[in-house]
Write a protein that holds these residues in place. Structure first.
Motif, short mmCIF file in Angstrom:
data_model
loop_
_atom_site.label_atom_id
_atom_site.label_comp_id
_atom_site.label_asym_id
_atom_site.label_seq_id
_atom_site.Cartn_x
_atom_site.Cartn_y
_atom_site.Cartn_z
N ALA A 269 42.33 -8.27 -43.28
CA ALA A 269 43.23 -8.08 -44.33
C ALA A 269 43.81 -9.34 -45.03
O ALA A 269 43.98 -9.50 -46.20
N SER A 270 44.01 -10.53 -44.38
CA SER A 270 44.37 -11.74 -44.77
C SER A 270 42.85 -12.30 -45.61
O SER A 270 43.18 -12.87 -46.57
N MET A 271 42.06 -12.19 -45.25
CA MET A 271 40.55 -12.57 -45.88
C MET A 271 40.47 -11.78 -47.13
O MET A 271 40.42 -12.53 -48.22
N TYR B 242 35.80 -7.85 -46.52
CA TYR B 242 35.51 -6.21 -46.75
C TYR B 242 34.72 -5.91 -45.63
O TYR B 242 35.11 -4.69 -45.24
N PRO B 243 33.63 -6.18 -45.00
CA PRO B 243 32.92 -5.68 -43.96
C PRO B 243 33.70 -5.56 -42.66
O PRO B 243 33.47 -4.77 -41.83
N LYS B 244 34.38 -6.67 -42.52
CA LYS B 244 35.43 -6.60 -41.22
C LYS B 244 36.31 -5.42 -41.31
O LYS B 244 36.60 -4.69 -40.33
N ILE B 245 36.89 -5.17 -42.47
CA ILE B 245 37.94 -4.14 -42.56
C ILE B 245 37.32 -2.80 -42.67
O ILE B 245 37.84 -1.94 -42.14
N THR B 246 36.16 -2.69 -43.06
CA THR B 246 35.61 -1.32 -43.34
C THR B 246 34.77 -1.13 -41.77
O THR B 246 34.47 0.13 -41.59
N HIS B 247 34.54 -2.03 -40.94
CA HIS B 247 34.17 -2.00 -39.53
C HIS B 247 34.80 -2.40 -38.53
O HIS B 247 34.31 -3.11 -37.61
N LEU B 248 36.17 -2.36 -38.77
CA LEU B 248 37.19 -2.70 -37.97
C LEU B 248 37.04 -2.64 -36.47
O LEU B 248 37.06 -3.60 -35.74
N GLN C 40 34.07 -1.77 -34.62
CA GLN C 40 33.06 -2.39 -34.12
C GLN C 40 33.42 -4.07 -34.18
O GLN C 40 33.01 -4.70 -33.18
N TRP C 41 33.97 -4.47 -35.28
CA TRP C 41 34.31 -6.05 -35.06
C TRP C 41 35.24 -6.39 -33.98
O TRP C 41 35.08 -7.53 -33.45
N ALA C 42 36.31 -5.59 -33.71
CA ALA C 42 37.30 -5.89 -32.73
C ALA C 42 36.51 -5.73 -31.20
O ALA C 42 36.74 -6.79 -30.30
N GLU C 43 35.75 -4.85 -31.11
CA GLU C 43 34.92 -4.65 -30.09
C GLU C 43 34.13 -5.95 -29.80
O GLU C 43 33.98 -6.25 -28.44
N SER C 44 33.23 -6.34 -30.56
CA SER C 44 32.46 -7.56 -30.50
C SER C 44 33.27 -8.75 -30.21
O SER C 44 32.90 -9.43 -29.31
N LEU C 45 34.56 -8.94 -30.41
CA LEU C 45 35.31 -10.22 -30.37
C LEU C 45 36.03 -9.99 -28.93
O LEU C 45 36.72 -10.75 -28.51
N LYS C 46 36.23 -8.58 -28.65
CA LYS C 46 36.82 -8.20 -27.44
C LYS C 46 38.56 -8.54 -27.83
O LYS C 46 39.19 -9.29 -26.90
N MET C 47 38.95 -8.22 -28.82
CA MET C 47 40.27 -8.35 -29.48
C MET C 47 40.80 -7.06 -29.87
O MET C 47 40.11 -6.15 -30.03
N PRO C 48 42.55 -7.35 -29.81
CA PRO C 48 42.83 -5.93 -30.18
C PRO C 48 42.82 -5.60 -31.70
O PRO C 48 42.51 -6.35 -32.36
N ILE C 49 42.68 -4.24 -32.09
CA ILE C 49 42.48 -3.98 -33.41
C ILE C 49 43.24 -4.46 -34.32
O ILE C 49 42.85 -4.94 -35.41
N PHE C 50 44.64 -4.48 -34.09
CA PHE C 50 45.44 -4.75 -34.84
C PHE C 50 45.33 -6.42 -35.26
O PHE C 50 45.55 -6.68 -36.41
N MET C 51 45.02 -7.06 -34.41
CA MET C 51 45.00 -8.49 -34.49
C MET C 51 43.77 -8.86 -35.76
O MET C 51 43.65 -9.61 -36.53
#
Length: 180
Positions: free
Chosen positions: A85-87, A60-66, A68-79
């Motif tokens: 969403a799987s979680m 839930y926090p990951k999907i609501t702060h998508l 921010q989470w993607a930037e912290s991981l340096k990953m594409p938002i879609f991934m």
């Protein structure tokens, strides 16, 4: 180093189980006298609901702060969206025990990828306990916290594999619908 020792012990137990097949039925028949017939179903229910709830809390926090989470991981938002969403969705499916195998596999993929990210970042398997670290050496995001490691993602993988292999148990929608 300790994880190599633990891994070695686990392999030894697996090899012993295959080399002593007569031990398994005897052990199982002994345990069946101790535990009631509903015990495996209740244990799987507890495992499914606990893991499902934890993944909802993580997703839930990951999907609501998508972003921010993607930037912290340096990953594409879609991934990151797929992982969150799987979680979230998989957690719901695990709790109700519906399409359990399909609920566990995407989360398992996310956790395997999390392990990969930790290993690539040279994080230890088990971090030193926070109370053993001098106060000025590690500060988490909100002050003192747990140092990063891939132990938690590994344990989630083990639990998800157990659910995928053992099935949802008697107390699930899968059992009700498919008669398992």
């Amino acid at each position: 180093m300790i994880y190599k020792f633990v891994f070695g012990i686990a392999i030894a137990f697996l090899l012993a189980a295959f080399h002593f097949p007569a031990l398994s039925p005897h052990l199982l028949s002994t345990l069946s006298n101790i535990y009631p017939d509903s015990f495996p179903g209740l244990a799987l229910l507890l495992l499914r609901v606990s893991i499902g709830g934890l993944f909802i809390l993580h997703g839930y926090p990951k999907i609501t702060h998508l972003r921010q989470w993607a930037e912290s991981l340096k990953m594409p938002i879609f991934m990151c969206f797929l992982s969150a969403a799987s979680m979230l969705g998989g957690g719901i499916f695990l709790i109700i025990g519906f399409l359990t195998l399909l609920g566990t596999l995407p989360i398992l993929c996310s956790m395997i990828f999390a392990i990969y990210l930790h290993i690539a970042g040279h994080k230890p398997f088990v971090a030193q306990d926070p109370y053993l670290i001098p106060p000025d050496q590690y500060q988490g995001a909100n002050g003192q916290g747990e140092p990063p490691s891939w132990e938690k993602a590994f344990m989630y993988c083990v639990m998800l594999i157990a659910i995928a292999v053992l099935g949802p148990g008697a107390y699930s929608l899968d059992a009700l619908i498919f008669g398992r």
